[in-house]
Design a protein around this motif. Structure first.
Motif, PDB file in Angstrom:
ATOM      1  N   ILE A  60      58.801  12.204   2.950  1.00  0.00           N
ATOM      2  CA  ILE A  60      58.380  10.841   2.647  1.00  0.00           C
ATOM      3  C   ILE A  60      59.424  10.185   1.754  1.00  0.00           C
ATOM      4  CG2 ILE A  60      56.503   9.407   1.737  1.00  0.00           C
ATOM      5  CD1 ILE A  60      55.213  11.292   3.695  1.00  0.00           C
ATOM      6  N   GLU A  61      59.867   8.994   2.148  1.00  0.00           N
ATOM      7  CA  GLU A  61      60.837   8.241   1.348  1.00  0.00           C
ATOM      8  C   GLU A  61      60.136   7.030   0.754  1.00  0.00           C
ATOM      9  OE1 GLU A  61      64.162   7.248   3.847  1.00  0.00           O
ATOM     10  OE2 GLU A  61      64.232   9.277   4.665  1.00  0.00           O
ATOM     11  N   GLY A  62      60.145   6.955  -0.571  1.00  0.00           N
ATOM     12  CA  GLY A  62      59.484   5.851  -1.241  1.00  0.00           C
ATOM     13  C   GLY A  62      58.098   6.249  -1.713  1.00  0.00           C
ATOM     14  N   THR A  63      57.352   5.231  -2.179  1.00  0.00           N
ATOM     15  CA  THR A  63      56.005   5.485  -2.678  1.00  0.00           C
ATOM     16  C   THR A  63      55.053   4.420  -2.149  1.00  0.00           C
ATOM     17  OG1 THR A  63      56.448   4.199  -4.677  1.00  0.00           O
ATOM     18  CG2 THR A  63      56.788   6.578  -4.814  1.00  0.00           C
ATOM     19  N   GLY A  64      53.788   4.761  -2.154  1.00  0.00           N
ATOM     20  CA  GLY A  64      52.754   3.816  -1.744  1.00  0.00           C
ATOM     21  C   GLY A  64      52.733   3.582  -0.245  1.00  0.00           C
ATOM     22  N   PRO A  65      51.946   2.594   0.184  1.00  0.00           N
ATOM     23  CA  PRO A  65      51.746   2.332   1.617  1.00  0.00           C
ATOM     24  C   PRO A  65      53.014   1.969   2.379  1.00  0.00           C
ATOM     25  CG  PRO A  65      50.135   1.131   0.290  1.00  0.00           C
ATOM     26  CD  PRO A  65      51.111   1.735  -0.655  1.00  0.00           C
ATOM     27  N   GLY A  66      54.035   1.465   1.663  1.00  0.00           N
ATOM     28  CA  GLY A  66      55.275   1.080   2.327  1.00  0.00           C
ATOM     29  C   GLY A  66      56.286   2.216   2.450  1.00  0.00           C
ATOM     30  N   ALA A  67      55.924   3.392   1.942  1.00  0.00           N
ATOM     31  CA  ALA A  67      56.831   4.537   2.026  1.00  0.00           C
ATOM     32  C   ALA A  67      57.091   4.883   3.489  1.00  0.00           C
ATOM     33  CB  ALA A  67      56.234   5.733   1.287  1.00  0.00           C
ATOM     34  N   THR A  68      58.282   5.366   3.766  1.00  0.00           N
ATOM     35  CA  THR A  68      58.643   5.745   5.132  1.00  0.00           C
ATOM     36  C   THR A  68      58.227   7.186   5.378  1.00  0.00           C
ATOM     37  OG1 THR A  68      60.518   4.237   5.102  1.00  0.00           O
ATOM     38  CG2 THR A  68      60.538   5.958   6.784  1.00  0.00           C
ATOM     39  N   PHE A  69      57.522   7.389   6.488  1.00  0.00           N
ATOM     40  CA  PHE A  69      57.007   8.707   6.842  1.00  0.00           C
ATOM     41  C   PHE A  69      57.936   9.360   7.854  1.00  0.00           C
ATOM     42  CE2 PHE A  69      54.487  11.663   9.340  1.00  0.00           C
ATOM     43  CZ  PHE A  69      53.809  12.350   8.359  1.00  0.00           C
ATOM     44  N   ARG A  70      58.362  10.556   7.528  1.00  0.00           N
ATOM     45  CA  ARG A  70      59.107  11.391   8.468  1.00  0.00           C
ATOM     46  C   ARG A  70      58.594  12.807   8.295  1.00  0.00           C
ATOM     47  NH1 ARG A  70      62.873   7.658   7.143  1.00  0.00           N
ATOM     48  NH2 ARG A  70      63.954   6.671   8.861  1.00  0.00           N
ATOM     49  N   PHE A  71      58.765  13.607   9.323  1.00  0.00           N
ATOM     50  CA  PHE A  71      58.442  15.011   9.182  1.00  0.00           C
ATOM     51  C   PHE A  71      59.318  15.831  10.117  1.00  0.00           C
ATOM     52  CE2 PHE A  71      55.789  13.938  12.812  1.00  0.00           C
ATOM     53  CZ  PHE A  71      55.836  15.072  13.606  1.00  0.00           C
ATOM     54  N   ARG A  72      59.440  17.088   9.766  1.00  0.00           N
ATOM     55  CA  ARG A  72      60.073  18.060  10.652  1.00  0.00           C
ATOM     56  C   ARG A  72      58.997  19.053  11.030  1.00  0.00           C
ATOM     57  NH1 ARG A  72      64.835  20.813   8.286  1.00  0.00           N
ATOM     58  NH2 ARG A  72      63.859  20.580   6.257  1.00  0.00           N
TER      59      ARG A  72
END
Length: 141
Positions: A60-72
């Protein structure tokens, strides 16, 4: 709301006529994913409810609802690894708020997966989606 990567998968599925070809494509999607390092294949990243071994590592990059979601992700089963790749295409790069708004069942229905996965695999796919939503909800605060 689906990503361009997911839309590409939808288009490919529409082009492929039979399910054998589609299954092969799902497996190829999984093979194309980078492996998850052994150090991250631990109980904290393991998805419960899957017959196969599945691990999802949030990034997760950033915080709160606007954070960018990524996963491996990783699985010890080829078809399930492909399903992880499909979920990666669906969710990665979205904000955590958008992850929570995404109707995964509706998006995945566009691929016709529900009709062609075993009950165990369908349950595992639902467990992966639930885990992703949980990770996004935690990140959203």
């Amino acid at each position: 709301m689906a990503s361009e990567a997911f839309e590409d998968i939808v288009e490919t599925f529409e082009f492929l006529d039979d399910w054998e070809d589609r299954y092969r494509h799902v497996i190829e999607l999984g093979k194309a994913m980078p492996e998850l390092e052994e150090a991250f294949r631990v109980s904290a990243t393991k998805v419960e409810g899957c017959a196969s071994q599945v691990w999802l590592l949030p990034e997760i990059e950033g915080t709160g609802p606007g954070a960018t979601f990524r996963f491996r992700g990783e699985s010890d089963a080829m078809i399930v690894r492909g399903l992880v790749a499909i979920l990666h295409a669906l969710y990665s790069g979205q904000t955590v708020a958008d992850v929570l708004k995404t109707d995964a069942a509706a998006e995945l229905a566009r691929l016709g997966l529900n009709d062609h996965l075993s009950a165990q695999r369908s349950n595992g796919l639902r467990a992966m989606v639930e885990r992703i939503r949980l990770l996004a909800a935690e990140a959203a605060g």
